[in-house]
Write an enzyme that holds these catalytic residues in place. Structure first.
Site, mmCIF file in Angstrom:
data_model
loop_
_atom_site.group_PDB
_atom_site.id
_atom_site.type_symbol
_atom_site.label_atom_id
_atom_site.label_comp_id
_atom_site.label_asym_id
_atom_site.label_seq_id
_atom_site.Cartn_x
_atom_site.Cartn_y
_atom_site.Cartn_z
ATOM 1 N N ILE A 12 0.844 -1.204 0.000
ATOM 2 C CA ILE A 12 0.000 0.000 0.000
ATOM 3 C C ILE A 12 0.878 1.252 0.000
ATOM 4 C CG2 ILE A 12 -1.881 1.199 1.176
ATOM 5 C CD1 ILE A 12 -2.562 -1.547 2.506
ATOM 6 N N ASP A 31 12.001 2.620 5.068
ATOM 7 C CA ASP A 31 11.550 1.220 5.051
ATOM 8 C C ASP A 31 12.747 0.323 5.370
ATOM 9 O OD1 ASP A 31 8.903 -0.193 3.341
ATOM 10 O OD2 ASP A 31 10.562 -1.448 4.011
ATOM 11 N N ASN A 32 12.489 -0.732 6.146
ATOM 12 C CA ASN A 32 13.590 -1.668 6.443
ATOM 13 C C ASN A 32 13.658 -2.816 5.434
ATOM 14 O OD1 ASN A 32 11.459 -3.293 7.138
ATOM 15 N ND2 ASN A 32 11.912 -3.390 9.329
ATOM 16 N N SER A 77 1.432 -7.277 9.447
ATOM 17 C CA SER A 77 -0.015 -7.148 9.246
ATOM 18 C C SER A 77 -0.727 -8.457 8.887
ATOM 19 C CB SER A 77 -0.285 -6.097 8.171
ATOM 20 O OG SER A 77 0.345 -6.463 6.985
ATOM 21 N N ASN A 92 6.828 -4.513 16.847
ATOM 22 C CA ASN A 92 6.969 -3.715 15.623
ATOM 23 C C ASN A 92 5.893 -2.641 15.523
ATOM 24 O OD1 ASN A 92 8.254 -2.951 13.275
ATOM 25 N ND2 ASN A 92 7.158 -4.408 11.993
ATOM 26 N N THR A 117 -7.093 -0.739 10.907
ATOM 27 C CA THR A 117 -7.629 -1.888 10.184
ATOM 28 C C THR A 117 -9.019 -2.303 10.648
ATOM 29 O OG1 THR A 117 -7.344 -4.285 9.896
ATOM 30 C CG2 THR A 117 -6.291 -3.345 11.789
ATOM 31 N N TYR A 141 -2.897 -8.914 15.988
ATOM 32 C CA TYR A 141 -2.655 -7.876 14.990
ATOM 33 C C TYR A 141 -3.664 -6.730 15.163
ATOM 34 C CZ TYR A 141 -3.302 -5.586 10.473
ATOM 35 O OH TYR A 141 -3.490 -4.656 9.485
ATOM 36 N N GLN A 206 -6.680 -23.308 -0.935
ATOM 37 C CA GLN A 206 -7.367 -23.824 0.250
ATOM 38 C C GLN A 206 -8.240 -22.706 0.779
ATOM 39 O OE1 GLN A 206 -4.378 -25.265 3.047
ATOM 40 N NE2 GLN A 206 -5.101 -27.307 2.499
ATOM 41 N N ASP A 285 -9.669 -15.482 12.476
ATOM 42 C CA ASP A 285 -10.480 -14.882 11.408
ATOM 43 C C ASP A 285 -11.897 -14.571 11.893
ATOM 44 O OD1 ASP A 285 -8.724 -14.824 9.267
ATOM 45 O OD2 ASP A 285 -9.379 -16.733 8.433
HETATM 46 N N1 LIG Z 1 -3.080 -5.267 2.996
HETATM 47 C C1 LIG Z 1 -4.231 -5.109 3.653
HETATM 48 O O1 LIG Z 1 -5.266 -5.657 3.268
HETATM 49 C C2 LIG Z 1 -4.300 -4.197 4.866
HETATM 50 C C3 LIG Z 1 -5.546 -4.005 5.468
HETATM 51 C C4 LIG Z 1 -5.627 -3.199 6.613
HETATM 52 C C5 LIG Z 1 -4.515 -2.555 7.100
HETATM 53 N N2 LIG Z 1 -3.306 -2.742 6.494
HETATM 54 C C6 LIG Z 1 -2.160 -1.996 7.028
HETATM 55 O O2 LIG Z 1 -1.564 -1.255 5.978
HETATM 56 C C7 LIG Z 1 -0.154 -1.126 6.182
HETATM 57 C C8 LIG Z 1 0.578 -1.580 4.955
HETATM 58 O O3 LIG Z 1 0.219 -2.914 4.645
HETATM 59 P P1 LIG Z 1 0.793 -3.658 3.350
HETATM 60 O O4 LIG Z 1 -0.225 -4.671 2.968
HETATM 61 O O5 LIG Z 1 1.238 -2.648 2.360
HETATM 62 O O6 LIG Z 1 2.020 -4.411 4.002
HETATM 63 P P2 LIG Z 1 3.510 -4.586 3.448
HETATM 64 O O7 LIG Z 1 4.116 -5.664 4.294
HETATM 65 O O8 LIG Z 1 3.497 -4.784 1.979
HETATM 66 O O9 LIG Z 1 4.167 -3.199 3.763
HETATM 67 C C9 LIG Z 1 4.728 -2.847 5.000
HETATM 68 C C10 LIG Z 1 6.051 -2.155 4.732
HETATM 69 O O10 LIG Z 1 6.597 -1.700 5.966
HETATM 70 C C11 LIG Z 1 7.955 -2.088 6.057
HETATM 71 N N3 LIG Z 1 8.243 -2.202 7.497
HETATM 72 C C12 LIG Z 1 7.664 -3.061 8.380
HETATM 73 N N4 LIG Z 1 8.140 -2.841 9.610
HETATM 74 C C13 LIG Z 1 9.040 -1.818 9.515
HETATM 75 C C14 LIG Z 1 9.859 -1.134 10.452
HETATM 76 N N5 LIG Z 1 9.871 -1.463 11.739
HETATM 77 N N6 LIG Z 1 10.654 -0.146 9.997
HETATM 78 C C15 LIG Z 1 10.663 0.202 8.673
HETATM 79 N N7 LIG Z 1 9.915 -0.419 7.764
HETATM 80 C C16 LIG Z 1 9.110 -1.422 8.171
HETATM 81 C C17 LIG Z 1 8.061 -3.370 5.270
HETATM 82 O O11 LIG Z 1 9.372 -3.659 4.810
HETATM 83 C C18 LIG Z 1 7.094 -3.088 4.126
HETATM 84 O O12 LIG Z 1 7.738 -2.447 3.048
HETATM 85 C C19 LIG Z 1 0.151 -1.940 7.429
HETATM 86 O O13 LIG Z 1 0.239 -1.054 8.521
HETATM 87 C C20 LIG Z 1 -1.046 -2.851 7.576
HETATM 88 O O14 LIG Z 1 -1.273 -3.205 8.901
HETATM 89 C C21 LIG Z 1 -3.165 -3.547 5.403
HETATM 90 O O1 LIG Z 2 -5.135 -19.117 1.162
HETATM 91 C C1 LIG Z 2 -6.056 -18.465 1.681
HETATM 92 C C2 LIG Z 2 -5.895 -17.128 2.127
HETATM 93 C C3 LIG Z 2 -6.972 -16.492 2.718
HETATM 94 N N1 LIG Z 2 -8.153 -17.110 2.864
HETATM 95 C C4 LIG Z 2 -9.292 -16.423 3.483
HETATM 96 O O2 LIG Z 2 -9.539 -15.257 2.740
HETATM 97 C C5 LIG Z 2 -10.078 -14.239 3.575
HETATM 98 C C6 LIG Z 2 -9.210 -13.011 3.455
HETATM 99 O O3 LIG Z 2 -7.939 -13.335 4.008
HETATM 100 P P1 LIG Z 2 -6.634 -12.413 3.799
HETATM 101 O O4 LIG Z 2 -6.523 -12.059 2.358
HETATM 102 O O5 LIG Z 2 -5.494 -13.110 4.451
HETATM 103 O O6 LIG Z 2 -7.031 -11.081 4.567
HETATM 104 P P2 LIG Z 2 -7.530 -10.872 6.072
HETATM 105 O O7 LIG Z 2 -7.088 -11.941 6.979
HETATM 106 O O8 LIG Z 2 -9.014 -10.609 5.994
HETATM 107 O O9 LIG Z 2 -6.731 -9.570 6.480
HETATM 108 C C7 LIG Z 2 -6.493 -8.490 5.573
HETATM 109 O O10 LIG Z 2 -7.499 -7.544 5.748
HETATM 110 C C8 LIG Z 2 -7.537 -6.988 7.052
HETATM 111 C C9 LIG Z 2 -8.676 -5.996 7.086
HETATM 112 O O11 LIG Z 2 -9.908 -6.627 6.915
HETATM 113 C C10 LIG Z 2 -6.196 -6.321 7.320
HETATM 114 O O12 LIG Z 2 -6.181 -5.746 8.563
HETATM 115 C C11 LIG Z 2 -5.043 -7.308 7.201
HETATM 116 O O13 LIG Z 2 -3.804 -6.618 7.351
HETATM 117 C C12 LIG Z 2 -5.099 -7.930 5.844
HETATM 118 O O14 LIG Z 2 -4.108 -8.955 5.762
HETATM 119 C C13 LIG Z 2 -10.089 -14.833 4.998
HETATM 120 O O15 LIG Z 2 -11.359 -15.385 5.225
HETATM 121 C C14 LIG Z 2 -9.078 -15.980 4.913
HETATM 122 O O16 LIG Z 2 -9.332 -17.028 5.813
HETATM 123 C C15 LIG Z 2 -8.330 -18.420 2.429
HETATM 124 O O17 LIG Z 2 -9.405 -18.991 2.566
HETATM 125 N N2 LIG Z 2 -7.279 -19.052 1.848
#
Ligand SMILES: NC(=O)c1ccc[n+]([C@@H]2O[C@H](COP(=O)([O-])OP(=O)(O)OC[C@H]3O[C@@H](n4cnc5c(N)ncnc54)[C@H](O)[C@@H]3O)[C@@H](O)[C@H]2O)c1
Ligand SMILES: O=c1ccn([C@@H]2O[C@H](COP(=O)(O)OP(=O)(O)O[C@H]3O[C@H](CO)[C@@H](O)[C@H](O)[C@H]3O)[C@@H](O)[C@H]2O)c(=O)[nH]1
Length: 329
Positions: A12, A31-32, A77, A92, A117, A141, A206, A285
Site C-alpha cells: 500500500i 523502510d527496512n 499485518s 513492531n 484496520t 494484529y 485452500q 479470522d
Molecule cells: N493489505 C491489507 O489488506 C491491509 C488491510 C488493513 C490494514 N493494512 C495496514 O496497511 C499497512 C501496509 O500494509 P501492506 O499490505 O502494504 O504491508 P507490506 O508488508 O506490503 O508493507 C509494509 C512495509 O513496511 C515495512 N516495514 C515493516 N516494519 C518496519 C519497520 N519497523 N521499519 C521500517 N519499515 C518497516 C516493510 O518492509 C514493508 O515495506 C500496514 O500497517 C497494515 O497493517 C493492510
Molecule cells: O489461502 C487463503 C488465504 C486467505 N483465505 C481467506 O480469505 C479471507 C481473506 O484473508 P486475507 O486475504 O489473508 O485477509 P484478512 O485476513 O481478511 O486480512 C487483511 O485484511 C484486514 C482488514 O480486513 C487487514 O487488517 C489485514 O492486514 C489484511 O491482511 C479470509 O477469510 C481468509 O481465511 C483463504 O481462505 N485461503
C-alpha cells in the site's frame, strides 16, 4: 509539502508514494525492506533504508529532511502470523509507533495519517461496521492497531499532534498499468493466492473454513482498491492541513464478498478453472467484515473509483501476468 512515508516499499505504501508524487508532493520513504521491495519505490522519492524502531536512524532522517507530515504504513499485518507470534506484533507495530510519535513530537511535526484496520473490530455485532461499532479485536494484529489508535489519541491530548487513522478493510488490486502491485513472501492474502492458482504457480486454493454463519459458509470480506485507498491518504492529509480534528475513518466498499465469490469473480477475469478445497478455519479470522465508509465520503470527500470486484481483480491480474515472480528479476 514534504511527506515522510514509512513502509513506502510495501504494497500500500508504494502505491501511495506513487500517487503523492503524481500529485507533485515531495516524498521521503523510510523502510527496512523486511517485506517491502526497493523496486516498488517511485524513483522520485528519497529513500532511507532503516527501521522505525531505530531512534537514532529516525531522528537522523528528521534532522536531514524538513518533514511537514507523516503517512505511517510500516507494520506487520498478518492475522494468522499474529496468533502464533503476538509479541512480534506489539514490538513492531506498537513500539515502532511510539518511537515515531516521540520523534514527531521532538521535531514538532504535527500531522500524521496512519494505517489502522478492520481487524480492530473483531466479530462485529452490526454490519455494516461504522466507526462507532465497538472495537473488540479477535487477534493480536488487530489489538496492536487498536493500541496505536489509543496512543495517537493521547499524543494529541498532550502534544496537539493531529492524526487520521484509516481503518482499511481488505485491500486488493494494483496500479492499472501493472508497474507496481502486491508481492509478499510468503503470500497469505486471498486474491494474490487465487491468481497464483490461475497462473499455474499453485496447484489449488485452500479456503479456510466452510461452516461460518455466512451466505455460503465462507468468510465475507469487503475489498477496496489500492489506488482508491492511496487517494484516501492524500485526502486525509488535506483534511489535517485544513486544521481539522483527529479522527478515524473506515475505508471499504460496503459490499461483502464471500471467499467463494472471490474465486468465482477471479474465474471470470482470468478464464481459468481455479480449483479449491475447503480446509480448516484459520485461527483469528472473524466471519464477516463489511464497512460503512459514509463518514470518509462525507468528511474527506473520498470517492472510490473501483466499485466492482472483477475490475479490482483485473488490475491484480495484469500485475500478476506482467510480473510472474513479483519484483524479483
Ligand atoms: N493489505 C491489507 O489488506 C491491509 C488491510 C488493513 C490494514 N493494512 C495496514 O496497511 C499497512 C501496509 O500494509 P501492506 O499490505 O502494504 O504491508 P507490506 O508488508 O506490503 O508493507 C509494509 C512495509 O513496511 C515495512 N516495514 C515493516 N516494519 C518496519 C519497520 N519497523 N521499519 C521500517 N519499515 C518497516 C516493510 O518492509 C514493508 O515495506 C500496514 O500497517 C497494515 O497493517 C493492510
Ligand atoms: O489461502 C487463503 C488465504 C486467505 N483465505 C481467506 O480469505 C479471507 C481473506 O484473508 P486475507 O486475504 O489473508 O485477509 P484478512 O485476513 O481478511 O486480512 C487483511 O485484511 C484486514 C482488514 O480486513 C487487514 O487488517 C489485514 O492486514 C489484511 O491482511 C479470509 O477469510 C481468509 O481465511 C483463504 O481462505 N485461503
Amino acid at each position: 509539502m514534504t511527506i515522510l512515508v514509512t513502509g513506502g516499499a510495501g504494497y500500500i505504501g508504494s502505491h501511495t508514494t506513487d500517487r503523492l508524487i503524481e500529485q507533485g508532493t515531495d516524498v521521503i520513504v523510510v523502510d527496512n525492506l523486511l517485506t517491502g521491495h526497493r523496486a516498488a519505490i517511485n524513483p522520485k522519492a528519497r529513500f532511507y533504508e532503516g527501521d522505525v524502531r531505530d531512534r537514532d536512524f529516525l531522528e537522523g532522517v528528521f534532522t536531514k529532511e524538513k518533514i511537514d507530515g507523516v503517512v505511517h504504513f510500516a507494520a506487520n499485518s498478518l492475522v494468522g502470523e499474529s496468533m502464533k507470534d503476538p509479541l512480534k506484533y506489539f514490538d513492531n507495530n506498537d513500539y515502532g509507533f511510539i518511537v515515531l510519535l516521540e520523534t514527531m513530537v521532538k521535531f514538532d511535526v504535527k500531522k500524521l495519517v496512519f494505517s489502522s484496520t478492520a481487524a480492530t473490530y473483531g466479530e462485529a455485532k452490526e454490519i455494516p461496521i461504522t466507526e462507532t461499532t465497538p472495537q473488540v479485536p479477535t487477534n493480536p494484529y488487530g489489538e496492536s492497531k487498536l493500541t496505536m489508535e489509543k496512543f495517537a489519541h493521547w499524543a494529541d491530548v498532550a502534544h496537539d499532534l493531529k492524526w487520521v487513522a484509516l481503518r482499511y478493510f481488505n485491500v486488493a488490486g494494483a496500479k492499472s498499468d501493472g508497474s507496481i502491485g502486491e508481492d509478499h513472501h510468503p503470500e497469505t492474502h486471498l486474491i494474490p493466492i487465487v491468481l497464483q492458482v490461475a497462473s499455474g504457480k499453485r496447484e489449488k486454493l485452500q479456503i479456510f473454513g466452510g461452516d461460518y454463519a455466512t451466505k455460503d459458509g465462507t468468510n465475507v470480506r469487503d475489498y477496496v482498491h489500492v489506488i482508491d485507498l492511496a487517494d484516501a491518504h492524500i485526502e486525509a492529509l488535506n483534511y489535517l492541513s485544513e486544521g481539522n480534528d483527529s479522527s478515524a475513518f473506515n475505508l471499504g466498499s460496503a459490499n461483502g464478498f464471500s471467499n467463494l465469490e472471490i474465486v468465482e469473480a477471479a474465474r471470470k477475469v482470468t478464464k481459468q478453472p481455479i480449483p479449491y478445497e475447503i480446509a480448516d478455519r484459520r485461527p483469528g479470522d472473524p466471519s464477516t467484515l463489511v464497512a460503512s465508509s459514509e463518514k470518509a465520503r462525507e468528511v474527506l470527500g473520498w470517492k472510490p473509483n473501483y466499485d466492482d470486484m472483477e475490475s479490482i481483480i483485473a488490475t491484480a491480474w495484469t500485475w500478476t501476468q506482467q510480473h510472474p515472480n513479483g519484483y524479483e528479476k
